[in-house]
Design a protein around this motif. Structure first.
Motif, PDB file in Angstrom:
ATOM      1  N   ARG A   9       2.602   2.112  -5.971  1.00 24.38           N
ATOM      2  CA  ARG A   9       2.228   3.382  -5.334  1.00 24.38           C
ATOM      3  C   ARG A   9       3.460   4.226  -4.999  1.00 24.38           C
ATOM      4  O   ARG A   9       3.431   5.460  -5.135  1.00 24.38           O
ATOM      5  N   LEU A  10       4.527   3.590  -4.548  1.00 23.25           N
ATOM      6  CA  LEU A  10       5.749   4.328  -4.246  1.00 23.25           C
ATOM      7  C   LEU A  10       6.271   5.057  -5.481  1.00 23.25           C
ATOM      8  O   LEU A  10       6.872   6.123  -5.378  1.00 23.25           O
ATOM      9  N   TYR A  33      10.781  -3.075  -7.349  1.00 22.59           N
ATOM     10  CA  TYR A  33      10.698  -1.647  -7.050  1.00 22.59           C
ATOM     11  C   TYR A  33      11.319  -0.809  -8.173  1.00 22.59           C
ATOM     12  O   TYR A  33      10.726   0.176  -8.646  1.00 22.59           O
ATOM     13  N   GLU A  91       2.324  -1.933  -3.434  1.00 24.14           N
ATOM     14  CA  GLU A  91       3.090  -0.942  -2.671  1.00 24.14           C
ATOM     15  C   GLU A  91       4.200  -0.343  -3.525  1.00 24.14           C
ATOM     16  O   GLU A  91       4.466   0.863  -3.473  1.00 24.14           O
ATOM     17  N   ILE A 109       2.880   3.283   3.265  1.00 23.68           N
ATOM     18  CA  ILE A 109       3.244   1.923   2.863  1.00 23.68           C
ATOM     19  C   ILE A 109       2.739   0.936   3.908  1.00 23.68           C
ATOM     20  O   ILE A 109       2.934   1.116   5.109  1.00 23.68           O
ATOM     21  N   SER A 117       4.837  -5.500   4.960  1.00 23.25           N
ATOM     22  CA  SER A 117       4.719  -6.760   4.231  1.00 23.25           C
ATOM     23  C   SER A 117       3.970  -7.769   5.096  1.00 23.25           C
ATOM     24  O   SER A 117       4.446  -8.170   6.161  1.00 23.25           O
ATOM     25  N   THR A 127       3.745  -7.194  -2.297  1.00 26.64           N
ATOM     26  CA  THR A 127       4.666  -6.087  -2.560  1.00 26.64           C
ATOM     27  C   THR A 127       4.314  -5.311  -3.820  1.00 26.64           C
ATOM     28  O   THR A 127       4.610  -4.112  -3.914  1.00 26.64           O
ATOM     29  N   ARG A 134       4.189   9.699   1.537  1.00 24.12           N
ATOM     30  CA  ARG A 134       4.557   8.647   0.581  1.00 24.12           C
ATOM     31  C   ARG A 134       5.010   7.389   1.301  1.00 24.12           C
ATOM     32  O   ARG A 134       4.523   6.291   1.031  1.00 24.12           O
ATOM     33  N   VAL A 135       5.925   7.531   2.254  1.00 22.37           N
ATOM     34  CA  VAL A 135       6.444   6.362   2.963  1.00 22.37           C
ATOM     35  C   VAL A 135       5.515   5.948   4.096  1.00 22.37           C
ATOM     36  O   VAL A 135       5.346   4.755   4.372  1.00 22.37           O
TER      37      VAL A 135
END
Length: 415
Positions: free
Chosen positions: A151-152, A123, A148, A28, A31, A145, A24-25
């Motif tokens: 998706r997070l 977020y 991302e 990413i 940026s 951003t 998951r992370v």
């Protein structure tokens, strides 16, 4: 003695090696805008005369009256302790008053969550609204951003692209073509990062009514609301379609309007159940925003907008300079941005040409060429959607802007 297994002399299967970083992370992307800005600053520190057009932040200092409020707050012991995770009551009241003043609709302070910058608001909005597999319609070009954060949260970003011929503004017909049974959220950003496009009141109302008709949530990013030019006006979707109040989350902050990018104060406004859930998330994620920064934000929102007007005048002057100079480059198409502080030229006409022995075929390769040969840092379109575009911020000094765009002109004239 029992039978011997045919596999007795074979080593036992090894356990799968554990993943060091979660998928998951680990998935990413960095940026792109911050990466370009950091590279430009590193090269400049090493002695190269790099001019950076990557950062999306005003070059002005934060207005004095805001800084003085922060100094006083730092001396007040009440600000040395934890405060409510959702934000100081006085700031939430100021945000509610500011929303009525600037956006034209009424909210309760209880409908506000104060966040660590607008990015945390983005977020938390998606984390609160999305379940795995939910789709988010993402008008492109988009801020790097957004996908991302989607998706997070387990969501699926669905790009809806509008190019230079449409003024980088999507239509209801495009959105409808992209809608599926999994569509839950539409992201709106007007004035836009990265294009500077501003939707008209009529366009905003049409999109808002479409979202209402189909039960689609709207997440609207309004952080550039005060930075518009040529008579353009930012239109909050809730002002023109108030019936969306129960399915809209509005994002904002002090960073761009008041030159406070480093203070990290943003907010989200939404229906009570969403705000409560997002506040619970933040209580575990970061707790409260720094109290001194919150007190500074109170001063910003309750003061007048004269400092904002002065900055906007400078941005407008720089905008016109950048558009005029880039418009002189053969192969560049650049609509005049009506908001924010970004220009987003279409550079398809430059791709495939040769410059100093290099033939870029993508905007990423063109951006690399500009950095290497002209010592100018820009962000390629790949960071915001399709290739073939560049983003240049004009939130930098007039002299640097003219010098940097002049270098671009000189290099690209050689093709």
């Amino acid at each position: 003695m029992g039978p011997v297994s045919a596999h007795a002399d074979q080593p036992a299967p090894s356990a799968p090696s554990p993943r060091r970083v979660s998928a998951r992370v680990g998935g990413i992307a960095e940026s792109a805008t911050l990466a370009v800005d950091a590279k430009a600053k590193a090269l400049k520190a090493a002695g190269r005369p790099v001019i950076g057009f990557g950062a999306g932040e005003p070059d002005f200092p934060t207005p004095d009256y805001i800084v003085e409020a922060a100094v006083a707050a730092a001396r007040d012991a009440a600000n040395h302790r934890y405060s409510p995770a959702g934000g100081l009551p006085v700031l939430k009241e100021a945000i509610a008053a500011k929303t009525l003043r600037d956006s034209g609709y009424e909210i309760s302070p209880a409908d506000v969550l104060v966040t660590n910058g607008g990015k945390q608001a983005v977020y938390e909005a998606f984390a609160t609204l999305l379940d795995p597999g939910d789709e988010v319609l993402l008008p492109a070009p988009y801020w790097t951003t957004y996908p991302e954060a989607v998706r997070l949260a387990g969501g699926v970003p669905v790009e809806v692209f509008a190019g230079v011929d449409r003024g980088y503004r999507v239509t209801v017909e495009q959105l409808e073509a992209a809608r599926t049974p999994r569509t839950k959220v539409l992201l709106l950003c007007s004035p836009s990062n990265p294009t500077g496009a501003v939707y008209t009141a009529e366009e905003t109302a049409e999109i808002g009514r479409w979202a209402l008709e189909h039960g689609i949530w709207v997440v609207t990013d309004e952080i550039y609301e005060h930075l518009t030019y040529d008579g353009a006006v930012a239109t909050p979707v809730l002002r023109v379609v108030p019936e969306l109040a129960s399915t809209t989350v509005a994002l904002n902050g002090v960073a761009k309007t008041y030159a406070m990018t480093g203070w990290r104060v943003g907010w989200l406004v939404g229906p009570p159940d969403v705000v409560k859930a997002a506040t619970n998330l933040q209580s575990h994620l970061t707790s409260n925003v720094a109290n001194v920064s919150q007190r500074a934000a109170v001063a910003a929102l309750t003061g007048d907008l004269s400092a904002v007007a002065a900055m906007r005048e400078a941005f407008d002057r720089r905008r016109r300079t950048m558009v005029a100079m880039l418009g002189e480059v053969d192969g560049v198409r650049i609509p005049a941005p009506q908001g924010a502080f970004y220009a987003y030229p279409d550079v398809h006409g430059l791709l495939g040409r040769t410059f100093r022995g290099v033939t870029p075929t993508t905007s990423a390769e063109l951006a690399a060429l500009l950095l290497d040969q002209a010592e100018v840092a820009v962000v390629p379109g790949e960071a915001f959607g399709p290739s073939g575009y560049l983003r240049l911020s004009y939130a930098l000094g007039d002299a640097d802007l003219a010098e940097g765009v002049g270098r671009i002109q000189a290099l690209l004239a050689e093709g």
